[in-house]
Write a protein that holds these residues in place. Structure first.
Motif, PDB file in Angstrom:
ATOM      1  N   VAL A 262       0.836  -1.205   0.000  1.00 17.22           N
ATOM      2  CA  VAL A 262       0.000   0.000   0.000  1.00 17.22           C
ATOM      3  C   VAL A 262       0.867   1.249   0.000  1.00 17.22           C
ATOM      4  CG1 VAL A 262      -1.546   1.355   1.469  1.00 17.22           C
ATOM      5  CG2 VAL A 262      -1.999  -1.072   1.084  1.00 17.22           C
ATOM      6  N   ASP A 263       0.451   2.270  -0.778  1.00 17.20           N
ATOM      7  CA  ASP A 263       1.170   3.538  -0.717  1.00 17.20           C
ATOM      8  C   ASP A 263       0.243   4.749  -0.624  1.00 17.20           C
ATOM      9  OD1 ASP A 263       0.181   3.798  -3.279  1.00 17.20           O
ATOM     10  OD2 ASP A 263       2.101   4.315  -4.198  1.00 17.20           O
ATOM     11  N   ARG A 264      -1.092   4.550  -0.680  1.00 16.99           N
ATOM     12  CA  ARG A 264      -2.006   5.668  -0.506  1.00 16.99           C
ATOM     13  C   ARG A 264      -3.367   5.138  -0.082  1.00 16.99           C
ATOM     14  NH1 ARG A 264      -5.526   6.621  -4.594  1.00 16.99           N
ATOM     15  NH2 ARG A 264      -5.675   8.833  -4.027  1.00 16.99           N
ATOM     16  N   ALA A 265      -4.217   6.042   0.390  1.00 18.54           N
ATOM     17  CA  ALA A 265      -5.568   5.676   0.801  1.00 18.54           C
ATOM     18  C   ALA A 265      -6.536   6.707   0.269  1.00 18.54           C
ATOM     19  CB  ALA A 265      -5.665   5.590   2.319  1.00 18.54           C
ATOM     20  N   SER A 266      -7.746   6.276  -0.054  1.00 21.38           N
ATOM     21  CA  SER A 266      -8.765   7.206  -0.500  1.00 21.38           C
ATOM     22  C   SER A 266     -10.119   6.728  -0.003  1.00 21.38           C
ATOM     23  CB  SER A 266      -8.783   7.313  -2.034  1.00 21.38           C
ATOM     24  OG  SER A 266      -9.008   6.064  -2.634  1.00 21.38           O
ATOM     25  N   SER A 267     -10.998   7.675   0.345  1.00 20.09           N
ATOM     26  CA  SER A 267     -12.332   7.330   0.807  1.00 20.09           C
ATOM     27  C   SER A 267     -13.204   6.995  -0.392  1.00 20.09           C
ATOM     28  CB  SER A 267     -12.943   8.481   1.609  1.00 20.09           C
ATOM     29  OG  SER A 267     -13.021   9.639   0.799  1.00 20.09           O
ATOM     30  N   GLY A 268     -14.255   6.202  -0.129  1.00 21.70           N
ATOM     31  CA  GLY A 268     -15.124   5.799  -1.216  1.00 21.70           C
ATOM     32  C   GLY A 268     -16.569   5.976  -0.870  1.00 21.70           C
ATOM     33  N   ILE A 269     -17.414   5.065  -1.328  1.00 25.34           N
ATOM     34  CA  ILE A 269     -18.843   5.194  -1.164  1.00 25.34           C
ATOM     35  C   ILE A 269     -19.295   4.637   0.185  1.00 25.34           C
ATOM     36  CG2 ILE A 269     -19.244   5.064  -3.632  1.00 25.34           C
ATOM     37  CD1 ILE A 269     -20.077   2.154  -3.241  1.00 25.34           C
ATOM     38  N   SER A 270     -20.490   4.970   0.579  1.00 23.37           N
ATOM     39  CA  SER A 270     -21.084   4.412   1.792  1.00 23.37           C
ATOM     40  C   SER A 270     -21.912   3.189   1.421  1.00 23.37           C
ATOM     41  CB  SER A 270     -21.972   5.439   2.489  1.00 23.37           C
ATOM     42  OG  SER A 270     -21.201   6.523   2.974  1.00 23.37           O
TER      43      SER A 270
END
Length: 271
Positions: A262-270
């Protein structure tokens, strides 16, 4: 059960939040709670205070920030020594914002009075007195915080602190990884669904830079590095597990390899 989905990549790992919770700042957080003595003085706001239409809590300044540039020079220090700011306010004190900063060596404390985009220091900023061999931005950041008289908003994630002539002293990028805090169930790895029998559950604590949980077969513990140079970059390091053998050991191994990549994170849908 409702929750949130986010992905962490280069290798994609899908997760579903198991329980919602408020983000409680740990001892390692820059933002410090008010003392009980201060809390005791908090009273119902007077009518004049209630008439204020915009409080500092609604300001784009509120939050935790990494300092990305000082006097036109990009800050490239990563990890724990990356300079940062936490700006905190309370509805009971409209127009006042406390500043807790870290310049790469020492912690800085002070208060600004905010009027629109104008900043006025409520006294001198004070600093701890540690000596560090490698803190190349310390002096310039201290001077910038003591001379800033305003701010400009580039977008909701980027703010500039300016002097009386409008010259940019500091560029700030908002930290966006607090949404990761909490317990999550891994639902997919690289687009492939995780067998329900694996029951991979991890608990992420951004403030303490820790991860722990069940990797599908064994107990998992590890460390988190947030790359403040890139904003949403994150790495999971020094991962350790117990050594049991289980039917889902192959799924666990695939998960651990993905987590290490892993090198990044992003939020997504509920969901």
């Amino acid at each position: 059960m409702k929750g949130s989905i986010f992905s962490i990549s280069v290798l994609s790992v899908g997760l579903m939040m198991l329980a919602s919770c408020s983000t409680i700042k740990k001892a390692g957080s820059l933002i410090k709670p008010k003392s009980s003595a201060t809390a005791a003085k908090t009273e119902t706001p007077k009518p004049a205070e209630e008439s204020v239409s915009v409080t500092v809590a609604e300001s784009p300044l509120a939050g935790e920030w990494s300092i990305t540039e000082v006097n036109g020079k990009e800050i490239v220090v990563n990890g724990e020594n990356h300079p940062k700011l936490a700006l905190q306010s309370e509805a009971a004190h409209p127009g006042e914002i406390s500043v807790i900063g870290y310049n790469g060596c020492n912690y800085i404390n002070g208060t600004w009075m905010v009027d629109g985009t104008r900043l006025t220091r409520a006294g001198e900023f004070i600093s701890s007195l540690m000596l560090c061999q490698d803190a190349p931005y310390e002096t310039e950041i201290n001077v910038a915080l003591n001379t800033a008289t305003g701010f400009a908003v580039d977008d909701e994630q980027n703010v500039r602190l300016t002097d009386a002539s409008g010259t940019t002293l500091l560029k700030l990028r908002k930290r966006n990884l607090s949404f990761l805090n909490g317990a999550w169930q891994v639902t997919s790895i690289e687009g492939q669904p995780v067998p329900a029998s694996a029951n991979i559950v991890i608990v992420i604590d951004i403030d303490e830079c820790k991860i722990h949980g069940n990797a599908g077969c064994n107990i998992l513990n590890g460390e988190i590095t947030v790359n403040l140079d890139k904003g949403d970059a994150i790495e999971f390091k020094n991962l350790m597990t117990s050594r049991m053998m289980c039917p889902d050991i192959n799924t666990e191994q695939v998960f651990l390899l993905a987590l290490e990549s892993v090198d990044r994170a992003s939020s997504g849908i509920s969901t």
